[in-house]
Design an enzyme around this catalytic site. Structure first.
Site, PDB file in Angstrom:
ATOM      1  N   ASP A 165       0.858  -1.187   0.000  1.00 36.98           N
ATOM      2  CA  ASP A 165       0.000   0.000   0.000  1.00 36.98           C
ATOM      3  C   ASP A 165       0.898   1.243   0.000  1.00 36.98           C
ATOM      4  OD1 ASP A 165      -3.165   0.679   1.337  1.00 36.98           O
ATOM      5  OD2 ASP A 165      -1.663   2.228   0.955  1.00 36.98           O
ATOM      6  N   ASP A 180      -3.349   2.430  -5.590  1.00 38.19           N
ATOM      7  CA  ASP A 180      -2.138   2.407  -4.751  1.00 38.19           C
ATOM      8  C   ASP A 180      -1.974   1.138  -3.928  1.00 38.19           C
ATOM      9  OD1 ASP A 180      -3.799   2.731  -2.452  1.00 38.19           O
ATOM     10  OD2 ASP A 180      -2.255   3.942  -1.504  1.00 38.19           O
ATOM     11  N   GLU A 181      -2.694   0.104  -4.282  1.00 41.23           N
ATOM     12  CA  GLU A 181      -2.714  -1.102  -3.458  1.00 41.23           C
ATOM     13  C   GLU A 181      -2.658  -2.354  -4.308  1.00 41.23           C
ATOM     14  OE1 GLU A 181      -5.842  -2.385  -0.257  1.00 41.23           O
ATOM     15  OE2 GLU A 181      -6.338  -0.450  -1.111  1.00 41.23           O
ATOM     16  N   HIS A 206     -31.784 -19.594 -12.604  1.00 42.62           N
ATOM     17  CA  HIS A 206     -32.191 -19.187 -11.263  1.00 42.62           C
ATOM     18  C   HIS A 206     -33.014 -17.910 -11.328  1.00 42.62           C
ATOM     19  CE1 HIS A 206     -31.925 -19.365  -6.939  1.00 42.62           C
ATOM     20  NE2 HIS A 206     -31.662 -18.064  -6.910  1.00 42.62           N
ATOM     21  N   HIS A 229     -37.072 -17.166 -10.171  1.00 40.88           N
ATOM     22  CA  HIS A 229     -37.654 -16.081  -9.372  1.00 40.88           C
ATOM     23  C   HIS A 229     -38.652 -15.276 -10.175  1.00 40.88           C
ATOM     24  CE1 HIS A 229     -35.570 -16.604  -5.666  1.00 40.88           C
ATOM     25  NE2 HIS A 229     -34.380 -16.533  -6.233  1.00 40.88           N
TER      26      HIS A 229
HETATM   27  N1  DCP Z   1      -8.547   8.114  -1.561  1.00 45.78           N
HETATM   28  C1  DCP Z   1      -9.674   8.858  -1.842  1.00 45.78           C
HETATM   29  N2  DCP Z   1     -10.705   8.860  -0.960  1.00 45.78           N
HETATM   30  C2  DCP Z   1     -10.631   8.164   0.192  1.00 45.78           C
HETATM   31  C3  DCP Z   1      -9.508   7.409   0.497  1.00 45.78           C
HETATM   32  C4  DCP Z   1      -8.461   7.412  -0.407  1.00 45.78           C
HETATM   33  O1  DCP Z   1      -9.738   9.483  -2.879  1.00 45.78           O
HETATM   34  N3  DCP Z   1     -11.640   8.204   1.042  1.00 45.78           N
HETATM   35  C5  DCP Z   1      -7.419   8.148  -2.508  1.00 45.78           C
HETATM   36  C6  DCP Z   1      -6.347   9.096  -2.039  1.00 45.78           C
HETATM   37  C7  DCP Z   1      -5.295   8.231  -1.476  1.00 45.78           C
HETATM   38  C8  DCP Z   1      -5.445   6.971  -2.280  1.00 45.78           C
HETATM   39  O2  DCP Z   1      -6.818   6.868  -2.601  1.00 45.78           O
HETATM   40  O3  DCP Z   1      -4.014   8.814  -1.601  1.00 45.78           O
HETATM   41  C9  DCP Z   1      -5.002   5.726  -1.541  1.00 45.78           C
HETATM   42  O4  DCP Z   1      -5.795   5.539  -0.397  1.00 45.78           O
HETATM   43  P1  DCP Z   1      -5.215   5.012   0.971  1.00 45.78           P
HETATM   44  O5  DCP Z   1      -6.346   4.652   1.848  1.00 45.78           O
HETATM   45  O6  DCP Z   1      -4.172   3.996   0.715  1.00 45.78           O
HETATM   46  O7  DCP Z   1      -4.561   6.314   1.640  1.00 45.78           O
HETATM   47  P2  DCP Z   1      -3.169   6.955   1.394  1.00 45.78           P
HETATM   48  O8  DCP Z   1      -2.361   6.188   0.421  1.00 45.78           O
HETATM   49  O9  DCP Z   1      -3.368   8.387   1.043  1.00 45.78           O
HETATM   50  O10 DCP Z   1      -2.514   6.901   2.819  1.00 45.78           O
HETATM   51  P3  DCP Z   1      -1.941   5.626   3.597  1.00 45.78           P
HETATM   52  O11 DCP Z   1      -2.101   4.442   2.741  1.00 45.78           O
HETATM   53  O12 DCP Z   1      -0.522   5.972   3.848  1.00 45.78           O
HETATM   54  O13 DCP Z   1      -2.723   5.568   4.852  1.00 45.78           O
HETATM   55 MG    MG Z   2      -2.106   4.096   0.606  1.00 40.57          MG
END
Ligand code: DCP
Ligand code: MG
Length: 699
Positions: free
Chosen positions: A122, A213-214, A636, A640
């Protein structure tokens, strides 16, 4: 973690537990639980009460606040109902359900697979980090990506003030007056995301991207081939990502994806945590893990589990297994028990074909129609680029709108041709939008699904109506929102678009597990039932897992799935009073409570329309059919539909008969009808041609 557990325990109490002390000065903000006050990585030292008070003061009286309060009230009512149902369980009931739970735990335990090594990566403060790369002067200063109405993420400097993703910028500014705002720039994030994926690919060519990002990587083979430990691989990968992008990321290693994800958050930012592939280590880890750390357990589920059952940690799930089995459907109870055992997915799905591509934008509330069309054009362009990149074209276009009052509407059209050009997307999206005007909006999203490449799902001839789209188009014609000559049908889709808390993220990648959404939050999983939802009586409108369906003669019908679990209960049951309560979905309750939820679909009511919850489970009867069982699913659905048509038909017939026949004739005719329907072959099925005739009459 232990400390966190203790703190949570002292803060919370179950319905059967301690009584809260209300004698102090009232502090209304303490009960205002919004997403803004949940800890994210980097928020450990934050003064929670201060943040809570500021968020409360600043949101008070706003539409968001009202909506949150209604949701809170609804959740509290649900909790009370569940507590009442718990109280009705006799010791004998509880012991029966405990036996069911024990048996399920034993069965689930056999699924413990320690043979794979999963790595979850992440990126740290992703959007913020990318912005800092392009503007190094931001380094070390508190900054957020987004604007005054909403922010997408905040860097770690800002998080220390309680600023976080999904928070309106004006509240963030109050928490941190120095906060710098940077506007979102998706192109940049996509570019850097692509760079990271090139690195991931070297370690696992079949890696699973969960968002921009994951990603999840199965590193079992790499570890073996290169004689490296999982920790070493994680470290090397993180270093390579940094070299290629200039960005840091965090990693978690575990024997399954659920654990790996939890682990990647532990040493954020720029850190890693390895949970060994060892059963004892997993159970120790799980024993103190707060339930909220698990993907799929959000605010609603957390509150329900805590306040009804006194469950705070994953291990508590096992202790309260009996009650969970008594009050939830099998699949939901199984999920909870699996969490208690630290189980998660270990296999890489063979076919990971994408089902849809979507994107959405949050902006300051406005009624400006010109700006809506401009945003729609941008979204159409981005969607088209994504579609072309993947070589896809789709047939179902869905428009998502979030109004100023946080009501979410989805409108969709299934076209007779496959599209991918921005011109086509915009053309149909504009028609969908036009039907909604005038409206005041804060979010617009677009999704394309039913891909041409998705051969299994696509009928050979797209112009040929399936029963599904015929039924749907029946509804569409009632809505008469769009020009039917150019559009096939309108559908409502309850659960799609990676609807993050801000709605700012791109939902274009395969969701893993529960996709970060809350399991029991009816707004995300409108048809995931819990069994104690009915208020008082047995009038649930949707028949659920434990409730056998009635056939047209009033006899109970069991699907094989339904049978197996019911047998498990009845085999152990000695007292019929322990049969669980009526089942009404959370969604139904939401409607009854007239609750505008963030994600409540507000268009026409498709309460009885079959949906595949999590793309797996029938929303009407709970039977589970994986997506690859295309024909079975169609069958299915037909079942229904036939049921519904026959209900309609018999209602109609009864009315007509009352008018036309003498009482004597009436009885004779009913007998005849009963006789005809007694044939098992007739059950729920009528010839396909008749469907169309009937459909057009009844829908
Ligand atoms: N994002 C968004 N809205 C949200 C959460 C996240 O648009 N409610 C976007 C912005 C983030 C990206 O997705 O930069 C990745 O989400 P993450 O939850 O991984 O958050 P970050 O990478 O910003 O922080 P970290 O992973 O370090 O906690
Ligand atoms: Mg992140």
């Amino acid at each position: 973690m232990e400390k966190e557990k203790e703190k949570e325990k002292s803060e919370k109490s179950s319905c059967s537990g301690d009584i809260e002390d209300h004698t102090e000065t009232p502090r209304p903000w303490q009960s205002f639980h919004t997403v803004y006050t949940n800890a994210k990585a980097g928020m450990d030292g934050v003064n929670k009460e201060k943040v809570q008070r500021i968020v409360y003061d600043m949101s008070k009286g706003s539409k968001y606040f009202e909506n949150e309060e209604r949701k809170e009230a609804f959740m509290r009512q649900k909790i009370d109902n569940m507590c009442a149902h718990c109280a009705k369980l006799t010791p004998a009931d509880i012991s029966q359900y405990q036996k069911v739970a024990d048996r399920r735990i034993l069965e689930l335990e056999t699924k413990h697979d320690m043979s794979r090594i999963w790595l979850h990566i992440d990126m740290d403060a992703f959007y913020a980090a990318v912005e800092t790369l392009s503007n190094p002067s931001l380094k070390g200063k508190p900054m957020a990506v987004g604007g005054m109405s909403m922010i997408s993420t905040a860097n770690y400097e800002a998080r220390r003030f309680g600023v976080r993703a999904a928070m309106p910028g004006f509240i963030a500014r109050k928490l941190c007056p120095e906060l710098i705002f940077v506007p979102v720039d998706f192109k940049k994030y996509t570019y850097y995301s692509d760079l990271t994926r090139k690195v991931f690919q070297k370690y696992d060519p079949n890696f699973m991207a969960a968002s921009l990002d994951e990603a999840y990587l199965d590193i079992t083979d790499v570890c073996k081939e290169r004689s490296m430990t999982s920790g070493e691989v994680a470290k090397e990968l993180r270093t390579t990502v940094f070299e290629e992008t200039g960005l840091t990321c965090s990693a978690g290693v575990g024997s399954n994806r659920l654990l790996a994800k939890v682990c990647s958050d532990i040493n954020k930012p720029n850190g890693q945590f390895v949970l060994p592939n060892d059963r004892m280590a997993v159970m120790t880890f799980i024993s103190s893990l707060p339930i909220r750390k698990i993907g799929g357990i959000g605010k609603v589920t957390e509150h329900i589990l805590r306040d009804v059952f006194g469950i705070n940690t994953c291990e508590d799930m096992l202790q309260k297994g009996g009650l969970l089995c008594a009050l939830f459907s099998r699949s939901t109870a199984d999920f909870f028990l699996s969490v208690g055992l630290g189980l998660g997915q270990t296999e890489t799905p063979q076919v990971r074909s994408r089902k849809s591509i979507s994107n959405e934008r949050t902006f300051s509330s406005t009624e400006d129609e010109a700006s809506f069309y401009q945003k729609l054009a941008d979204l159409a362009e981005m969607l088209s680029v994504d579609m072309r990149k993947e070589g896809l074209s789709g047939r179902t276009l869905t428009l998502k709108l979030k109004t100023t009052t946080f009501e979410v509407r989805t409108r969709a059209v299934t076209l007779q041709k496959y599209i991918c050009s921005s011109v086509d997307i915009l053309k149909y999206a504009s028609k969908l939008l036009k039907a909604e005007l005038p409206v005041s909006l804060r979010l617009i999203g677009l999704r394309l699904s039913q891909f041409y490449a998705d051969k299994a799902a696509a009928p050979a001839d797209p112009t040929q109506k399936t029963l599904t789209n015929f039924l749907i188009s029946g509804d569409a014609s009632r809505e008469s929102m769009v020009d039917s000559s150019s559009m096939g049908s309108i559908v409502n889709d309850h659960h799609f678009m990676n609807d993050t808390e801000t709605g700012l993220s791109m939902g274009s990648h395969e969701a893993c597990g529960y996709d970060g959404r809350d399991l029991l939050d009816s707004s995300h999983f409108p048809d995931l039932e819990d069994r104690n939802c009915a208020i008082g009586n047995n009038d649930g409108e949707m028949q659920k897992f434990h409730e056998p369906l009635n056939d047209e003669n009033g006899n109970k019908v069991n699907t094989p799935e339904r049978k197996s679990y019911q047998n498990a209960v009845s085999e152990l049951k000695t007292d019929s009073s322990s049969v669980p309560f009526a089942f009404r979905s959370l969604d139904e309750e939401n409607k009854r409570a007239n609750l505008p939820d963030d994600d409540t679909v507000s268009s026409s009511n498709h309460g009885e329309l079959l949906l595949w919850v999590n793309d797996y489970k029938c929303s009407l009867c709970g039977i589970e059919l994986p997506p690859c069982f295309v024909e079975e699913r169609q069958e299915h659905f037909d079942f229904h539909l036939a049921e519904r048509l026959q209900k309609e038909e018999s209602r109609c017939d009864t009315r007509m008969l009352r008018h036309r026949l003498s009482p004597k004739d009436n009885i004779a005719s009913q007998r005849k009808r009963k006789k005809q329907r007694a044939s098992p072959k007739d059950k729920g099925h009528i010839p396909i041609d008749l469907f169309f005739v009937k459909s057009s009459q009844n829908f």
